[in-house]
Design an enzyme around this catalytic site. Sequence first.
Site, PDB file in Angstrom:
ATOM      1  N   CYS A  78       0.826  -1.211   0.000  1.00  0.00           N
ATOM      2  CA  CYS A  78       0.000   0.000   0.000  1.00  0.00           C
ATOM      3  C   CYS A  78       0.867   1.271   0.000  1.00  0.00           C
ATOM      4  O   CYS A  78       1.444   1.589  -1.028  1.00  0.00           O
ATOM      5  CB  CYS A  78      -0.966  -0.058   1.175  1.00  0.00           C
ATOM      6  SG  CYS A  78      -2.379   0.980   0.916  1.00  0.00           S
ATOM      7  N   HIS A 170      -3.291  -5.162   1.940  1.00  0.00           N
ATOM      8  CA  HIS A 170      -2.627  -5.479   3.214  1.00  0.00           C
ATOM      9  C   HIS A 170      -2.721  -6.961   3.570  1.00  0.00           C
ATOM     10  O   HIS A 170      -3.597  -7.334   4.357  1.00  0.00           O
ATOM     11  CB  HIS A 170      -3.306  -4.679   4.343  1.00  0.00           C
ATOM     12  CG  HIS A 170      -3.051  -3.223   4.304  1.00  0.00           C
ATOM     13  ND1 HIS A 170      -2.037  -2.619   5.018  1.00  0.00           N
ATOM     14  CD2 HIS A 170      -3.677  -2.230   3.651  1.00  0.00           C
ATOM     15  CE1 HIS A 170      -2.046  -1.326   4.802  1.00  0.00           C
ATOM     16  NE2 HIS A 170      -3.029  -1.049   3.976  1.00  0.00           N
ATOM     17  N   GLU A 172      -0.918  -8.540   5.557  1.00  0.00           N
ATOM     18  CA  GLU A 172      -0.562  -8.716   6.971  1.00  0.00           C
ATOM     19  C   GLU A 172      -1.786  -8.588   7.885  1.00  0.00           C
ATOM     20  O   GLU A 172      -1.707  -8.912   9.071  1.00  0.00           O
ATOM     21  CB  GLU A 172       0.539  -7.720   7.373  1.00  0.00           C
ATOM     22  CG  GLU A 172       0.107  -6.294   7.649  1.00  0.00           C
ATOM     23  CD  GLU A 172      -0.216  -5.470   6.401  1.00  0.00           C
ATOM     24  OE1 GLU A 172      -0.187  -6.034   5.282  1.00  0.00           O
ATOM     25  OE2 GLU A 172      -0.516  -4.277   6.550  1.00  0.00           O
TER      26      GLU A 172
END
Length: 189
Positions: A78, A170, A172
């Site tokens: 991002c 994202h 994560e």
Amino acid sequence: MKIGVLALQGAFREHCWMLHECGVEAVEIRKADELDEVAGLIIPGGESTTIGKLLNDWAIMDKIKERAAQGMAIYGTCAGMILLSKNIVDSDQPRLGLMDTSVRRNAFGRQCESFEADLYVKEFGVEPVRAVFIRAPYIEEAGPEVKVMAEVKGKVVIARQGRFLATAFHPELTRDNRIHKYFIKMIQE
Ligand code: GLN
């Protein structure tokens, strides 16, 4: 193997947890010389203008470029994707500019227009990647050395150029660590 996670601002802790889960040592990077001990670097999501400014203020910007020239791999999520891009539409903000791409910031709309999508990525098998987009950018143009790995709504959201990898979303923030594993494999190659 040690992988650095740029820890100036943004979602760096989640990347560290994910690297641990993949059996790799994660090193939080806040100073330039800490980059000497890592084989790869993750630049997290956050605010790319803020991260870029801090990279300059703390003299980390040039050090990352130097390590990249020596072969350090970099994965940007991002805001990290924005910082990796050579061109940022309508912006002269600080950047690394290591990927031959042009990105548009906040390109899918505002915070409240954040969304999730299933991405089918050849490199990750038949199971789709659930991708979380938060005020995400996309890649508008990419040079011939950039490999497009996934698109959503007709826009490029995963791309790789040699040792550099970028996702507009994202991973994560999910339980799916295939992209982190892919990055680790990139470093080992
Ligand atoms: N919109 C942010 C930027 O332009 C990126 C958002 C994110 O990293 N989730 O820097």
